[in-house]
Design an enzyme around this catalytic site. Structure first.
Site, short mmCIF file in Angstrom:
data_model
loop_
_atom_site.label_atom_id
_atom_site.label_comp_id
_atom_site.label_asym_id
_atom_site.label_seq_id
_atom_site.Cartn_x
_atom_site.Cartn_y
_atom_site.Cartn_z
N SER A 248 -10.03 -0.75 6.63
CA SER A 248 -9.35 -0.56 5.35
C SER A 248 -8.66 -1.76 4.75
O SER A 248 -8.31 -1.75 3.58
CB SER A 248 -8.34 0.59 5.47
OG SER A 248 -9.01 1.81 5.60
N LYS B 9 0.85 -1.20 0.00
CA LYS B 9 0.00 0.00 0.00
C LYS B 9 0.88 1.24 0.00
O LYS B 9 1.87 1.32 0.73
CB LYS B 9 -0.90 -0.02 1.23
CG LYS B 9 -1.93 1.11 1.29
CD LYS B 9 -2.85 0.90 2.49
CE LYS B 9 -3.95 1.94 2.56
NZ LYS B 9 -4.88 1.70 3.69
N SER C 157 -9.57 1.73 2.73
CA SER C 157 -8.74 2.48 1.82
C SER C 157 -7.71 1.64 1.06
O SER C 157 -7.05 2.14 0.15
CB SER C 157 -8.00 3.58 2.59
OG SER C 157 -7.15 3.00 3.60
#
Length: 370
Positions: A131, A32, A107
């Protein structure tokens, strides 16, 4: 460079390093883009850090690399990881390969989309309120939100440190368990459901804001198979917190952005800017009460071994939905788990919840292997 019509990846690594020998040797890892990687652009999903290249690698990443994983790219995300749809004004909305036209969740949506599309074997994401688990459910993959404090957050841009976690994502519980072992140094647990008592969660606790979520019976669909695998299922609830916990999130998020907000407010996307503006109105007394409520909630010991729940609070919204309108109902079953500090494993929309990582991983492995 790899073709990526999903907007799943912000930066590809043109020449990945040779893998080290280990349990993850040769597996392709997408990290990420909230997590620092030395020599590889790390934007935090923002325009402000669009040309940022760290000189350090986060310990969580290094542990996976030392176990043989090979970094091939940095995953797209909701700007600064503060959102549940992975709509990014700078790098594009992440598209869902499993459900075209529907959100990937956020996210860590880039990680889940890349896994679902076969662009990588492993993902490393973060989870502050949903997330890792939400994108895993949206894209039909697997992700672990570990117990708070279990894996170091050093080298990761903070959102709300009291809730922030970093954890493994993959297409199978087995790979997630291998990653967890590398990340924590502990052995991967043996599969186990037989003999466990599982609380069936059909109404999640609120965050103490006076708006209790509606009942959702989705977890009942898992009961028959859990019992076939030897578990005993019964209706259960998690108690409510003693005060509104939201103020802690806003208070810490504002502190996390104090170096660039409001001085560079015009360089934020509308979605995150509006949240930071709202955070400015939080009452200090409410923040203190929220910290006390979280501390007390984290001392709660459940009467069951683990809980089963869905991840998704509502049906999948469209990829172009209004994030501010869906974020609360969408994450009703995910957000409280960060506040209470427990582990949550998403196997698609199945969510296994317990105070410790090994418990949910063992149950997930038993579920996967049947």
């Amino acid at each position: 460079m790899t073709d990526d019509p999903l907007n799943a990846v912000i930066t590809w690594v043109d020449e990945p390093e040779e893998p080290k020998q280990g349990p993850l040797s040769g597996k392709r890892l997408i990290v990420k883009d909230l997590i620092d990687t030395a020599g590889i652009r790390t934007t935090y999903g923002s325009e402000i850090y669009a040309r940022h290249v760290p000189d350090r690698t986060a310990p969580a990443v290094q542990r996976l690399v030392d176990a043989g994983a090979v970094i091939v790219g940095k995953a797209n995300l909701h700007e600064f990881a503060w959102g549940v749809t992975s709509q990014n004004p700078w790098y594009g909305t992440v598209k869902n390969p499993l459900h075209p036209g529907r959100t990937t969740g956020g996210s860590s949506g880039g990680n889940a989309a890349a896994l679902a599309a076969g662009l990588c074997d492993l993902g490393l994401g973060t989870d502050t309120g949903c997330s890792i688990r939400l994108p895993s459910a949206c894209c039909g993959t697997v992700g672990l939100k570990p117990r708070w404090g279990e894996i170091p957050m050093e080298g990761i841009f903070p959102l709300c440190p009291t809730l922030d976690t970093v954890g493994p994502m993959a297409r199978s519980v087995e790979d997630v368990a291998l990653m967890w072992s590398a990340l924590t140094g502990g052995p991967a647990p043996e599969p186990r459901l037989a003999g466990l008592t599982i609380g069936v969660l059909t109404r999640p606790p609120s965050v103490g804001d006076g708006h209790p979520p509606e009942a959702n019976l989705a977890a009942e669909a898992y009961v028959e198979r859990l019992e076939q695998l030897g578990a005993r299922c019964l209706a259960a609830e998690i108690p409510e917190p003693k005060a509104n916990t939201w103020p802690v999130f806003f208070h810490e998020a504002r502190k996390s952005h104090s170096a660039t907000f409001p001085t560079r407010a015009d360089e934020y996307g509308d979605n995150v800017r509006r949240k930071l503006e709202l955070a400015a109105s939080i009452n200090p007394g409410e923040v203190d009460a929220a910290y006390r409520a979280i501390e007390a909630w984290r001392r709660y010991e459940p009467e069951v071994d683990l809980f089963v729940a869905p991840v998704l609070g509502i049906e999948l919204p469209a990829e172009d939905c209004d994030e501010l309108a869906v974020r609360i109902p969408f994450t009703a079953f995910a957000r409280p788990i960060n506040l209470i500090g427990w582990a949550g494993l998403a196997v698609g929309d199945l969510q296994l919840i317990a105070p410790h990582d090994a418990t949910v991983l063992a149950a997930g492995l038993a579920w996967e292997r049947g």
